[in-house]
Design an enzyme around this catalytic site. Structure first.
Site, PDB file in Angstrom:
ATOM      1  N   GLN A 144      -4.079  -0.825  10.003  1.00 17.30           N
ATOM      2  CA  GLN A 144      -3.871  -2.149   9.114  1.00 17.30           C
ATOM      3  C   GLN A 144      -4.508  -3.429  10.318  1.00 17.30           C
ATOM      4  O   GLN A 144      -4.162  -3.325  11.570  1.00 17.30           O
ATOM      5  CB  GLN A 144      -2.622  -3.069   8.757  1.00 17.30           C
ATOM      6  N   LYS A 183       0.880  -1.248  -0.053  1.00 16.66           N
ATOM      7  CA  LYS A 183       0.097   0.010   0.005  1.00 16.66           C
ATOM      8  C   LYS A 183       1.026   1.236  -0.032  1.00 16.66           C
ATOM      9  O   LYS A 183       0.731   2.161  -0.850  1.00 16.66           O
ATOM     10  CB  LYS A 183      -0.853  -0.074   1.335  1.00 16.66           C
ATOM     11  N   ASP A 227     -10.126   3.783   4.824  1.00 14.13           N
ATOM     12  CA  ASP A 227     -10.163   2.574   4.812  1.00 14.13           C
ATOM     13  C   ASP A 227     -12.153   2.088   4.937  1.00 14.13           C
ATOM     14  O   ASP A 227     -12.422   1.156   4.608  1.00 14.13           O
ATOM     15  CB  ASP A 227      -9.772   1.747   5.868  1.00 14.13           C
TER      16      ASP A 227
HETATM   17  N1  GUN Z   1      -6.917  -6.560   6.803  1.00 13.05           N
HETATM   18  C1  GUN Z   1      -7.248  -7.110   5.626  1.00 13.05           C
HETATM   19  N2  GUN Z   1      -7.877  -6.036   4.789  1.00 13.05           N
HETATM   20  C2  GUN Z   1      -7.700  -4.894   5.205  1.00 13.05           C
HETATM   21  C3  GUN Z   1      -7.973  -3.780   4.460  1.00 13.05           C
HETATM   22  O1  GUN Z   1      -8.540  -3.690   3.475  1.00 13.05           O
HETATM   23  N3  GUN Z   1      -7.643  -2.493   5.387  1.00 13.05           N
HETATM   24  C4  GUN Z   1      -7.055  -2.681   6.721  1.00 13.05           C
HETATM   25  N4  GUN Z   1      -6.787  -1.518   7.205  1.00 13.05           N
HETATM   26  N5  GUN Z   1      -6.691  -3.902   6.963  1.00 13.05           N
HETATM   27  C5  GUN Z   1      -7.068  -5.077   6.230  1.00 13.05           C
END
Ligand code: GUN
Length: 295
Positions: free
Chosen positions: A105, A61, A128
């Site tokens: 995350q 990311k 998110d």
């Molecule tokens: N863990 C698994 N998928 C995601 C996501 O799309 N965003 C975040 N912040 N954590 C995750």
């Protein structure tokens, strides 16, 4: 027994290609916007602990954001951190004018209340879409920030002109990251949605009736060819490692002979999730250019 031998192959929903188009478009917009406003979108990424999958995802990311010209800030915190200390870091990022999107995350350590943490993120910086306000707005059909994986799935289906109105959809996996927000999105678009989980009975029978199957369980090979109706659309959100290789929830070789459209793993939903994080952060940045009253 269904014979898969003579069936036509499904069209691949190429998330990798679409994600790269979207990312290039955002990078172009960042360049133009920098010229016009002297600012770029800023994303803060928070990783708690050393979960290898989370470390890998957050690095992907961050790299994508840097490649698009975003400003990024990273916090790698020990898994012994308290919820309150994590919220204090989020509060500082909420007040930082160079930061437009905040990403924590998941999963967080079990000792931390995840909804409290997500609720601490300024809802205008919620890249998110996990702040309970944004989740709630999506659930009542008035979406603001939308979680990246379901947004990526719908963007991919839209790109291939796959209509949801009136379709029977089954979502296997009822988590807050994908299954629940995706159910709201599909419902908002006129699909009839069934959400299945670990206690669901007769999953195979239910799946066989669906026009669209989405699986996000992380159980490799769970979805077999004989669980799929001929011509159904199959979306695989699972990412697991089997003998050192990435595997989805769906048995691709079987499913691709029955389905009309199918996402591969890798190269399907995963890259779309990254592109949507960037889209959401760019949206948050644009929102920050407006006055408080108009957003
Ligand atoms: N863990 C698994 N998928 C995601 C996501 O799309 N965003 C975040 N912040 N954590 C995750």
């Amino acid at each position: 027994m269904i014979s898969f031998a003579n069936m036509k192959k499904a069209i691949i929903l190429d998330g990798k290609a679409l994600a790269s188009e979207i990312r290039a478009d955002i990078a172009e917009k960042v360049k133009k916007s920098k010229k016009k406003y002297g600012k770029v979108p800023g994303l803060a990424a928070i990783l708690v602990g050393d979960n290898p999958a989370s470390t890998l995802y957050i690095n992907i990311k961050k790299k994508a954001c840097v490649a698009a010209g975003f400003y990024t800030v990273n916090h790698h915190l020990p898994d012994s951190i308290s919820g309150n200390d994590l919220i204090e870091i989020i509060n500082n990022l909420n007040a930082d004018h160079k930061i437009h999107g905040i990403l924590v995350q998941l999963p967080l350590p079990a000792s931390i209340n995840v909804n409290k943490v997500m609720g601490a993120i300024d809802r205008h910086k919620d890249a998110d879409g996990f702040n309970p306000y944004n989740m709630g707005m999506l659930a009542i059909g008035d979406p603001r920030f939308i979680p990246c994986t379901p947004l990526g799935i719908i963007t991919l289906l839209d790109h291939y002109k796959i209509e949801l109105k009136g379709k029977d959809a089954i979502i296997i996996g009822a988590g807050a990251v994908t299954g629940r927000p995706l159910a709201s999105m599909m419902l908002n678009r006129g699909a009839t949605v069934q959400v299945c989980h670990i206690l669901t009975r007769n999953l195979n029978d239910k799946a066989r009736k669906a026009d669209i199957i989405v699986s996000s369980t992380g159980h490799p090979g769970l979805i077999k060819g004989d669980m799929i109706k001929k011509g159904a659309i199959v979306v695989d959100v699972g990412i697991s490692k089997v003998n050192g290789k990435i595997a989805g929830d769906v048995r691709f070789d079987e499913a691709s002979k029955i389905a009309s459209f199918i996402t591969p793993v890798p190269g399907g939903v995963g890259p779309m999730t990254i592109a949507m994080l960037m889209k959401n952060t760019f949206y948050a940045y644009k929102l920050s250019l407006k006055t408080d009253a108009s957003r």
